[in-house]
Write a protein that holds these residues in place. Structure first.
Motif, PDB file in Angstrom:
ATOM      1  N   ARG B  30       8.724  -6.473   8.108  1.00  0.00           N
ATOM      2  CA  ARG B  30       8.231  -7.269   6.973  1.00  0.00           C
ATOM      3  C   ARG B  30       6.731  -7.541   7.079  1.00  0.00           C
ATOM      4  NH1 ARG B  30      12.865  -9.358   4.449  1.00  0.00           N
ATOM      5  NH2 ARG B  30      14.701  -8.956   5.715  1.00  0.00           N
ATOM      6  N   GLU B  31       6.290  -7.786   8.296  1.00  0.00           N
ATOM      7  CA  GLU B  31       4.869  -8.044   8.535  1.00  0.00           C
ATOM      8  C   GLU B  31       4.036  -6.817   8.126  1.00  0.00           C
ATOM      9  OE1 GLU B  31       2.413  -7.586  12.561  1.00  0.00           O
ATOM     10  OE2 GLU B  31       4.170  -8.904  12.774  1.00  0.00           O
ATOM     11  N   LEU B  32       4.517  -5.627   8.481  1.00  0.00           N
ATOM     12  CA  LEU B  32       3.748  -4.420   8.187  1.00  0.00           C
ATOM     13  C   LEU B  32       3.765  -4.069   6.702  1.00  0.00           C
ATOM     14  CD1 LEU B  32       4.322  -2.060  11.244  1.00  0.00           C
ATOM     15  CD2 LEU B  32       2.458  -3.641  10.766  1.00  0.00           C
ATOM     16  N   GLU B  33       4.824  -4.488   6.009  1.00  0.00           N
ATOM     17  CA  GLU B  33       4.830  -4.258   4.556  1.00  0.00           C
ATOM     18  C   GLU B  33       3.674  -5.005   3.904  1.00  0.00           C
ATOM     19  OE1 GLU B  33       8.008  -4.742   1.782  1.00  0.00           O
ATOM     20  OE2 GLU B  33       9.429  -3.616   3.005  1.00  0.00           O
ATOM     21  N   GLU B  34       3.380  -6.195   4.434  1.00  0.00           N
ATOM     22  CA  GLU B  34       2.321  -7.031   3.861  1.00  0.00           C
ATOM     23  C   GLU B  34       0.936  -6.621   4.351  1.00  0.00           C
ATOM     24  OE1 GLU B  34       3.068  -9.116   1.506  1.00  0.00           O
ATOM     25  OE2 GLU B  34       5.196  -8.621   1.810  1.00  0.00           O
ATOM     26  N   ASP B  35       0.894  -5.943   5.478  1.00  0.00           N
ATOM     27  CA  ASP B  35      -0.382  -5.572   6.085  1.00  0.00           C
ATOM     28  C   ASP B  35      -1.005  -4.392   5.336  1.00  0.00           C
ATOM     29  OD1 ASP B  35      -1.827  -5.780   9.059  1.00  0.00           O
ATOM     30  OD2 ASP B  35      -1.964  -3.801   8.110  1.00  0.00           O
ATOM     31  N   PRO B  36      -2.319  -4.446   5.028  1.00  0.00           N
ATOM     32  CA  PRO B  36      -2.915  -3.339   4.259  1.00  0.00           C
ATOM     33  C   PRO B  36      -2.904  -1.996   4.992  1.00  0.00           C
ATOM     34  CG  PRO B  36      -4.572  -4.992   4.881  1.00  0.00           C
ATOM     35  CD  PRO B  36      -3.248  -5.559   5.252  1.00  0.00           C
ATOM     36  N   THR B  37      -2.906  -2.018   6.322  1.00  0.00           N
ATOM     37  CA  THR B  37      -2.887  -0.737   7.046  1.00  0.00           C
ATOM     38  C   THR B  37      -1.465  -0.323   7.420  1.00  0.00           C
ATOM     39  OG1 THR B  37      -3.076  -1.759   9.229  1.00  0.00           O
ATOM     40  CG2 THR B  37      -5.141  -1.193   8.092  1.00  0.00           C
ATOM     41  N   GLY B  38      -0.560  -1.285   7.513  1.00  0.00           N
ATOM     42  CA  GLY B  38       0.816  -0.987   7.923  1.00  0.00           C
ATOM     43  C   GLY B  38       0.895  -0.467   9.352  1.00  0.00           C
ATOM     44  N   PHE B  39      -0.100  -0.820  10.137  1.00  0.00           N
ATOM     45  CA  PHE B  39      -0.228  -0.192  11.460  1.00  0.00           C
ATOM     46  C   PHE B  39      -0.379  -1.246  12.544  1.00  0.00           C
ATOM     47  CE2 PHE B  39      -2.949   1.921  14.718  1.00  0.00           C
ATOM     48  CZ  PHE B  39      -2.082   2.950  15.058  1.00  0.00           C
ATOM     49  N   ARG B  40       0.341  -1.047  13.668  1.00  0.00           N
ATOM     50  CA  ARG B  40       0.172  -1.925  14.826  1.00  0.00           C
ATOM     51  C   ARG B  40      -0.277  -1.064  15.998  1.00  0.00           C
ATOM     52  NH1 ARG B  40       3.512  -6.779  15.392  1.00  0.00           N
ATOM     53  NH2 ARG B  40       3.300  -6.405  17.623  1.00  0.00           N
ATOM     54  N   ALA B  41      -1.566  -1.192  16.329  1.00  0.00           N
ATOM     55  CA  ALA B  41      -2.141  -0.351  17.379  1.00  0.00           C
ATOM     56  C   ALA B  41      -1.422  -0.541  18.711  1.00  0.00           C
ATOM     57  CB  ALA B  41      -3.630  -0.658  17.532  1.00  0.00           C
TER      58      ALA B  41
END
Lengths: 387, 374
Positions: B30-41
């Motif tokens: 859910r967090e990544l859906e909201e994130d503009p990059t959709g990416f967790r380094a």
């Protein structure tokens, strides 16, 4: 993971194909209904299979079998199905296997060699007028009388009882216990006095029978295993039947015939294979036919690993029977009004093959355990859903 | 014939499932859906450390040297968790480099890809087309050894975090011809590139990329001969996506069955009603067929056998099955499944996207029709 069959398996497949090519005459084909024997020419075909050593491949050596892995049964049945050739199913399948496991030595000695040589044909006496999907509610009554049992009642959809010598019969031996626990299995000589076989015609020109029992007296030695254990024996064998009676290659053959037909047929001024709607329909069926082959491999894979494969077999039967209906239905849709014509009509396509298959298809989703029964099996045993 | 995975592959599956449970729960989805990059380094780094990004890259180029069947095990588990990362695009791009790239490109790029140091997006669909195989209309004009790219690619995933775009461009001949397609690995920071996000129902990160006089000389393979490589890349991508979808199907079947066992109406669990049981029985049968089709497609690619037909079947069947599975899931969850807090809707939205990308069912059906000789 490996989708390839071994070299030995492939060379066996080739041997089977050669055998079929030589022996699957039009007469033999006409005398069988979706693999089940219905006449003398089909029996002759199965007898030749016996002579060729193709029966009882996976039976233990002590019973005259070849002790081959079950994958060989699978290959044999798929090749027979692809050729729409007669198959030896009840004898080497349900009856033979159950006898080996639960039958007395005397029953084994009497029946197993004859089954292996196709000297006898066996009908399955399961369904009754009021026992269809709820098979365990069957009423055909067997009452013990000294060394004999006295049978009264009726079987229905007892296919091939008119051409068989024996019937593998499920009867009620105890009406006062829960329904699954009062059922026994018998091998019954169809010439026994008090037994009457009545032929019923089906919508596709095939036949089945109803069998009446009026004080028919059966010696106790023909009881299979223990009294009142018949339900358990029969259910064990059913998973096997579903795999054997519904090979994936029946649909594959239908599909291949359909593809050949759309390539060579012109309607409304163009070859059907060029019509985008036809291409779309055929491509869908191609995928579904391949998916069915995969479901068939899953059954074989389970059986090869020594598992029961009941859920795999249920999925395979469920999917395959409906796919056969879809293929026939699609073929008739593509044919338009020509699709309704029967074999021999001046304008009929594919010699009425798909019309016949369309009518036959009705049985596929109701016989051998209806689709609803298969879905119940999958829902409860595979998904663990509550009753 | 043997349809079971090896001990090692089963271990890989357990490891992947455990990893996803721990590091990629639905809160992260859910967090990544909201994130503009959709990416967790940080998660990308962990995945790289596990060797997954370089799993099918040979050891001599810094990879693990695994095969396509291993890859589908990973993808199934990723799909089950609806893991989101530029994983498939990077792996597919690596396979293209491995297949037709120069030795220099392999030495330079593959070890870094394996370590997670390079992210690659696939830019193989262009404006005005939906099918990658004939819809390539990005133009590349040569000028003394260098090329200049002009055109618009769309549905490019993870463009904002990519280091490179693997682009197919026309260097000659007519549009929609199979000849004259050249593959470029374009530096994402090149001048003339502008990236604009496209809002999608899955909340994944797709973009439009406009190439305006973008200079590049980083050709992969031979100029004008890139079409075959594109086809191969799409086949691998389709199998990987199919595996993700099958993993999603399995999870949907699990959570929906579980819900049916616990949700009580009319004084009994709804899973005791045959109406519900039969939905799920049909579904599990379809999933079993779709899954084994996908395995056969992966196996066929792995063996180097002609794979066009089986891959087409696998992708179309998996796509349709995933869509159907999630629709049944929505139906059984009822009203609560319509609320964004439910998990089933996460799968439902992604299933439609997955079905429509990497070739639609209709497009793959046409491939099957051609392969049948129609």
């Amino acid at each position: 993971m490996d989708f390839r069959f071994s070299e030995e398996e492939e060379s066996f497949r080739q041997r089977v194909q050669e055998f079929i090519g030589k022996n699957n005459t039009p007469e033999a084909q006409a005398d069988n209904f979706q693999g089940s024997i219905r006449g003398p020419n089909a029996r002759e075909f199965v007898r030749k299979m016996a002579q060729e050593g193709l029966l009882g491949l996976s039976w233990p050596k002590e019973y005259g079998g070849k002790d081959m892995p079950p994958v060989y049964d699978g290959i044999l049945n798929e090749e027979l199905a692809y050729a729409h050739a007669p198959q030896a199913t009840h004898g080497v399948g349900i009856v033979g296997r159950t006898l080996m496991k639960y039958g007395s030595d005397w029953l084994k000695s009497q029946f197993l060699p004859k089954i292996l040589n196709e000297e006898i044909e066996l009908a399955l006496g399961y369904s009754e007028p009021e026992a269809g999907s709820d098979l365990a509610s069957l009423k055909l009554r067997a009452v013990r009388d000294g060394d004999m049992y006295v049978l009264n009642g009726q079987k229905l959809f007892c296919s091939a009882a008119d051409i068989s010598e024996w019937v593998w019969l499920m009867v009620r031996t105890d009406p006062d216990v829960p329904k699954h626990k009062g059922i026994s299995l018998f091998l019954v000589d169809l010439k026994t006095s008090g037994i009457k076989v009545n032929v019923l015609r089906t919508i596709c020109g095939d036949s089945t029978t109803e069998v009446f029992f009026d004080n028919a007296r059966i010696p106790r030695k023909y009881l299979v295993g223990e009294e009142n254990q018949g339900w358990r024996y029969a259910m064990e064998a059913l998973a096997y039947e579903r795999h054997v009676l519904f090979p994936a290659n029946t649909a594959k053959r239908m599909f291949d015939i359909l593809v050949g037909w759309v390539k060579e047929t012109t309607l409304d001024g163009r070859v059907l294979a060029e019509d985008p709607i036809v291409r779309h329909k055929i491509a869908r069926l191609a995928m579904e036919t391949e998916a069915l082959q995969m479901l068939g491999l899953r059954v074989l894979n389970a059986v090869e690993k020594g598992l029961v494969g009941d859920v795999e077999a249920a999925m395979h039967k469920l999917y395959g029977s409906h796919l056969e209906q879809r293929i026939a239905d699609t073929a008739l849709d593509i044919m338009g009004p020509y699709g309704q014509l029967k074999e021999g009509s001046k304008y009929v396509y594919a010699n009425g093959y798909f019309g016949r298959r369309y009518l036959m298809g009705v049985l596929r989703t109701v016989g051998g355990g209806s689709s609803e029964v298969q879905k119940n099996i999958i829902a409860r045993r595979h998904l663990g859903l509550p009753t | 014939m043997d349809l079971d995975f090896s001990e090692e592959q089963q271990l890989l599956r357990r490891t992947a499932r455990e990893f996803m449970k721990r590091h990629f729960p639905k809160t992260v989805v859910r967090e990544l859906e909201e994130d503009p990059t959709g990416f967790r380094a940080d998660i990308w780094k962990q995945v790289a450390d596990l060797g997954w990004i370089g799993w099918i890259i040979p050891q001599e180029y810094g990879g693990v040297g695994g095969n396509v069947l291993d890859l589908v095990v990973l993808c199934e588990e990723m799909g089950r968790a609806i893991f989101y990362a530029p994983f498939v695009s990077t792996v597919v791009a690596a396979s293209v480099i491995l297949d037709i790239g120069s030795e220099e490109q392999k030495r330079e790029l593959l070890p870094r890809i394996s370590k997670g140091g390079i992210i690659i997006s696939l830019a193989l669909t262009d404006e005005g087309s939906i099918y990658e195989q004939t819809g390539i209309n990005l133009k590349a004009v040569e000028n003394s050894g260098k090329y200049v790219l002009n055109g618009t690619s769309i549905f490019v995933r993870d463009a904002k975090v990519a280091d490179y775009f693997l682009c197919a461009a026309r260097t000659a001949s007519e549009p929609s011809s199979k000849d004259g397609v050249t593959l470029f690995l374009v530096d994402a920071k090149s001048p003339g590139i502008s990236v604009t996000p496209l809002a999608t129902m899955a909340g994944d990160k797709q973009s439009e990329i406009i190439f305006e006089n973008v200079p590049t000389d980083n050709i992969v393979g031979e100029p004008g001969k890139g079409f075959k490589a594109v086809q191969k890349a799409i086949e691998l991508a389709a199998v990987a996506k199919s595996a993700e979808m099958i993993g999603g199907c399995d999870e949907v079947l699990d959570i929906t069955s579980e819900y049916a066992k616990t949700r009580v109406q009319f004084d009994r669990p709804i899973g005791s009603f045959q109406a519900i049981q039969h939905y799920l029985a049909d579904l599990s049968t379809e999933i079993a067929g779709a899954k084994t089709l996908m395995y056969k497609a992966a196996w066929t690619l792995n063996e180097g056998l002609p794979a066009a037909k089986i891959v087409a079947m696998a992708k179309a069947f998996a796509g349709d099955t995933y869509r159907h599975a999630t629709a049944v899931g929505q139906q059984i969850f009822g009203g609560i499944g319509y609320i964004v807090d439910s998990d089933i809707q996460l799968y439902f939205r992604r299933a439609k996207t997955a079905q429509l990308l990497t070739g639609t069912s209709e497009q793959w059906e046409e491939v099957v029709a051609q392969e049948l000789g129609l």
